[in-house]
Design a protein around this motif. Structure first.
Motif, short mmCIF file in Angstrom:
data_model
loop_
_atom_site.label_atom_id
_atom_site.label_comp_id
_atom_site.label_asym_id
_atom_site.label_seq_id
_atom_site.Cartn_x
_atom_site.Cartn_y
_atom_site.Cartn_z
N THR A 124 0.83 -1.20 0.00
CA THR A 124 0.00 0.00 0.00
C THR A 124 0.87 1.25 0.00
O THR A 124 0.58 2.23 -0.69
CB THR A 124 -0.94 -0.01 1.22
OG1 THR A 124 -1.69 -1.21 1.23
CG2 THR A 124 -1.88 1.18 1.17
N GLY A 125 1.96 1.20 0.79
CA GLY A 125 2.88 2.34 0.80
C GLY A 125 3.49 2.60 -0.56
O GLY A 125 3.64 3.75 -0.99
N SER A 126 3.83 1.51 -1.27
CA SER A 126 4.39 1.67 -2.63
C SER A 126 3.37 2.31 -3.56
O SER A 126 3.72 3.16 -4.40
CB SER A 126 4.82 0.31 -3.17
OG SER A 126 5.84 -0.25 -2.38
N VAL A 127 2.11 1.88 -3.42
CA VAL A 127 1.04 2.48 -4.24
C VAL A 127 0.92 3.97 -3.94
O VAL A 127 0.83 4.81 -4.85
CB VAL A 127 -0.29 1.74 -3.99
CG1 VAL A 127 -1.45 2.54 -4.57
CG2 VAL A 127 -0.24 0.36 -4.60
N ILE A 128 0.91 4.31 -2.65
CA ILE A 128 0.80 5.72 -2.27
C ILE A 128 1.97 6.52 -2.84
O ILE A 128 1.80 7.62 -3.37
CB ILE A 128 0.73 5.86 -0.74
CG1 ILE A 128 -0.58 5.28 -0.21
CG2 ILE A 128 0.87 7.31 -0.32
CD1 ILE A 128 -0.66 5.22 1.31
N ALA A 129 3.18 5.93 -2.74
CA ALA A 129 4.37 6.64 -3.25
C ALA A 129 4.26 6.89 -4.74
O ALA A 129 4.56 7.99 -5.24
CB ALA A 129 5.63 5.84 -2.92
N LEU A 130 3.83 5.87 -5.49
CA LEU A 130 3.71 6.02 -6.93
C LEU A 130 2.67 7.06 -7.31
O LEU A 130 2.88 7.89 -8.20
CB LEU A 130 3.36 4.66 -7.57
CG LEU A 130 4.49 3.63 -7.60
CD1 LEU A 130 3.96 2.28 -8.08
CD2 LEU A 130 5.62 4.11 -8.52
N VAL A 131 1.52 7.00 -6.62
CA VAL A 131 0.47 7.96 -6.95
C VAL A 131 0.90 9.38 -6.59
O VAL A 131 0.63 10.33 -7.34
CB VAL A 131 -0.84 7.58 -6.23
CG1 VAL A 131 -1.90 8.66 -6.42
CG2 VAL A 131 -1.37 6.24 -6.76
N ARG A 132 1.59 9.54 -5.44
CA ARG A 132 2.07 10.88 -5.06
C ARG A 132 3.04 11.41 -6.11
O ARG A 132 2.99 12.59 -6.47
CB ARG A 132 2.73 10.85 -3.69
CG ARG A 132 1.76 10.61 -2.54
CD ARG A 132 2.49 10.51 -1.20
NE ARG A 132 2.77 11.84 -0.65
CZ ARG A 132 3.96 12.41 -0.63
NH1 ARG A 132 5.00 11.79 -1.17
NH2 ARG A 132 4.14 13.59 -0.09
N ARG A 133 3.94 10.54 -6.58
CA ARG A 133 4.89 10.98 -7.60
C ARG A 133 4.17 11.32 -8.90
O ARG A 133 4.53 12.30 -9.58
CB ARG A 133 5.94 9.90 -7.82
CG ARG A 133 6.90 9.75 -6.64
CD ARG A 133 7.76 8.51 -6.75
NE ARG A 133 8.66 8.57 -7.89
CZ ARG A 133 9.44 7.55 -8.26
NH1 ARG A 133 9.41 6.41 -7.57
NH2 ARG A 133 10.23 7.68 -9.30
N ALA A 134 3.16 10.53 -9.25
CA ALA A 134 2.41 10.82 -10.48
C ALA A 134 1.68 12.16 -10.36
O ALA A 134 1.65 12.96 -11.31
CB ALA A 134 1.42 9.70 -10.76
N ARG A 135 1.10 12.39 -9.19
CA ARG A 135 0.38 13.65 -9.02
C ARG A 135 1.34 14.84 -8.98
O ARG A 135 1.03 15.92 -9.47
CB ARG A 135 -0.47 13.59 -7.75
CG ARG A 135 -1.65 12.63 -7.91
CD ARG A 135 -2.64 12.73 -6.78
NE ARG A 135 -3.83 11.92 -7.09
CZ ARG A 135 -4.86 11.80 -6.28
NH1 ARG A 135 -4.86 12.44 -5.11
NH2 ARG A 135 -5.90 11.06 -6.62
N GLU A 136 2.52 14.63 -8.39
CA GLU A 136 3.52 15.69 -8.40
C GLU A 136 3.97 15.98 -9.84
O GLU A 136 4.16 17.14 -10.23
CB GLU A 136 4.72 15.29 -7.56
CG GLU A 136 5.83 16.32 -7.50
CD GLU A 136 5.38 17.63 -6.89
OE1 GLU A 136 5.92 18.68 -7.30
OE2 GLU A 136 4.48 17.63 -6.01
N ALA A 137 4.12 14.91 -10.64
CA ALA A 137 4.46 15.10 -12.05
C ALA A 137 3.36 15.85 -12.78
O ALA A 137 3.63 16.73 -13.63
CB ALA A 137 4.72 13.76 -12.72
#
Length: 496
Positions: A124-137
């Motif tokens: 779940t943490g990996s999913v959150i990290a990926l989504v946060r990075r995508a949203r930051e992008a």
């Protein structure tokens, strides 16, 4: 059974991810609440700044403050994960992302996390990290698009002011192709206001421009997309770019396209005016596309050097005003005050102050369409450069405007402009035009004077636009041509 449990939780996590990416889950908190329901622990996401970004419902208040030291060791990259205690609570910390400082997922419970619970928390943490990075992008890309749009608009504004050198200085790296063009053509697309940014982004190149073109949403008219296209690389290439816009009009029944003639890069403003007149005609054509088929502009037909002397004397008082006053007045003769404010990024009150100063210096009331038409003509004759000094050694004495307008080529221009209104139906349109100009271009007052509705007045003006090849209801330059033509054919105007 264990494999099934893990597979079921991972499937559920993927469903939550889809909701999260699609925007159905409003924030990280909903994902943390989902994880809490799966593993029983309370969750918190601590951002790379150390601030608590989100928590699940019921997360122990004040707990984060008590674990700052171990939290720092995970965030700064010394540890990837860490199990610790906070009073009676068992705490599991896991870093998210590869670069320090890193966000940290905090899981708190009465007992240590089981291996399966820890694995699900890690996933779940990996999913959150990926989504946060995508949203930051996404935020970075959106910021880039906004800055690219602002730069394109600044470049176009410099071209409209007749200053290609300034436009080139605004760019960084390689100068865009359109700014190296000797000639450009303006394609003015009428489209849905919500489509303009999408279209500009669709055809944008990696440098933020549009190949050998430049697409700029008009800040004054919300349904206009201004497309400046270089002509130097061959008619076929320019036609190919224009063909994209023509295809858009064919595909969208509410679109229309006006196309200017070719102009030097420094005369972009003249090309824009032509495209506006062509667009007025295009709206009334079955195909909704029109090339400009106008006559020579009035300013080029006035006798020289007398016209130059008249224009210099007319605008000379502006030499005593700040440059911003002159810039505002150049725009205000053709654009509403609110439009000028949006073009220059200043307040409407500031625009009004500068216009009042110019009116005082020039001795004009710029609310009067005859005064605006005369000033527009003088500024056009003078050109985009600084306001000249009047008089001087060997200078020609400045004639009056009526004397200039009596020159045979000018009289022929006026007759030719109004000739399409010579038939019976056209006579009604001509009478409406005369009354509309006399009423200061107020359609309601015109309707009262003629005993017809305001909508009928506007319908007649639209019909006149198509016959005269002039935009009367959007671009003031078309109105000014009619003001001068009526003045020439009917004698001096009562004002201006």
């Amino acid at each position: 059974m264990q494999v099934q449990w893990q597979a079921g939780r991972q499937d559920a996590l993927l469903r939550e991810l889809r909701r999260y990416v699609a925007g159905e889950a409003a924030d990280v908190r909903q994902l943390l609440n989902w994880l809490h329901r799966q593993i029983g622990a309370h969750l918190a996401l601590v951002a790379d700044t150390g601030a608590v970004e989100a928590t699940s419902d019921g997360f122990p208040p004040g707990l984060i403050a008590g674990i700052r030291a171990p939290l720092g060791r995970v965030s700064d990259g010394r540890l990837a994960a860490l199990a610790t205690r906070a009073g009676p609570k068992q705490v599991h910390l896991e870093a998210l992302g590869p670069h320090a400082p890193r966000p940290v997922l905090v899981a708190v419970g009465d007992t240590p996390l089981s291996r399966d619970a820890a694995a699900l928390a890690s996933h779940t943490g990996s999913v959150i990290a990926l989504v946060r990075r995508a949203r930051e992008a996404d935020r970075t890309a959106h910021s880039y698009q906004q800055k690219a749009r602002q730069l394109r608009f600044a470049v176009f504004t410099a071209l409209m002011a007749g200053d290609p050198a300034l436009a080139r200085r605004m760019t960084t790296g390689a100068v865009p192709q359109v700014l190296d063009a000797r000639q450009v053509r303006i394609y003015l697309l009428h489209c849905a206001p919500g489509d303009r940014d999408r279209l500009a982004q669709t055809y944008q190149d990696p440098a933020g421009y549009h190949g050998a073109g430049l697409m700029v949403p008009c800040p004054v008219h919300p349904a206009h997309l201004i497309c400046t296209i270089a002509e130097d690389d061959g008619t076929a290439a320019a036609d190919e770019r224009g063909a994209v816009l023509r295809q858009l009009v064919r595909d969208q029944p509410h679109y229309a396209l006006g196309i200017s003639g070719p102009h030097p890069l420094g005369a972009t403003a003249a090309a824009y005016a032509e495209a506006g007149h062509a667009l007025a005609v295009a709206r009334n054509l079955p195909g909704r596309v029109a090339d400009y088929r106008g006559r020579l502009p009035l300013a080029r037909l006035l006798p020289r050097p007398e016209a130059t002397a008249w224009a210099a004397a007319f605008v000379h008082p502006l030499a005593f005003a700040p440059k911003l006053t002159s810039d505002i007045v150049r725009l205000a003769v053709s654009v509403s005050r609110s439009g000028v404010a949006r073009l220059l990024g200043i307040s409407r009150n500031t625009v009004g102050t500068h216009i009042h100063r110019a009116e005082t210096l020039l001795g004009l009331d710029l609310a009067d369409v005859h005064a605006r038409a005369a000033l527009d003509l003088a500024l056009t004759v003078n050109g985009p450069g600084p306001v000249p000094a009047a008089g001087g050694a060997g200078a020609v004495s400045a004639p009056g405007l009526d004397e200039l307008l009596n020159a045979p080529p000018v009289v022929a221009w006026a007759a030719d402009l109004l000739r399409p209104l010579g038939d019976r139906r056209g006579s009604d349109l001509l009478a409406t035009l005369r009354a509309w100009i006399a009423a200061g271009t107020d359609a309601r007052a015109t309707g009262r004077a003629l005993g017809i509705s305001r909508n009928t007045v506007r319908a007649r003006l639209r019909a006149a636009e198509a016959l005269l090849n002039r935009d009367l209801l959007t671009l003031a330059s078309g109105v000014h041509d009619v003001v001068h033509a009526l003045r020439i054919t009917a004698g001096p105007a009562p004002r201006g």
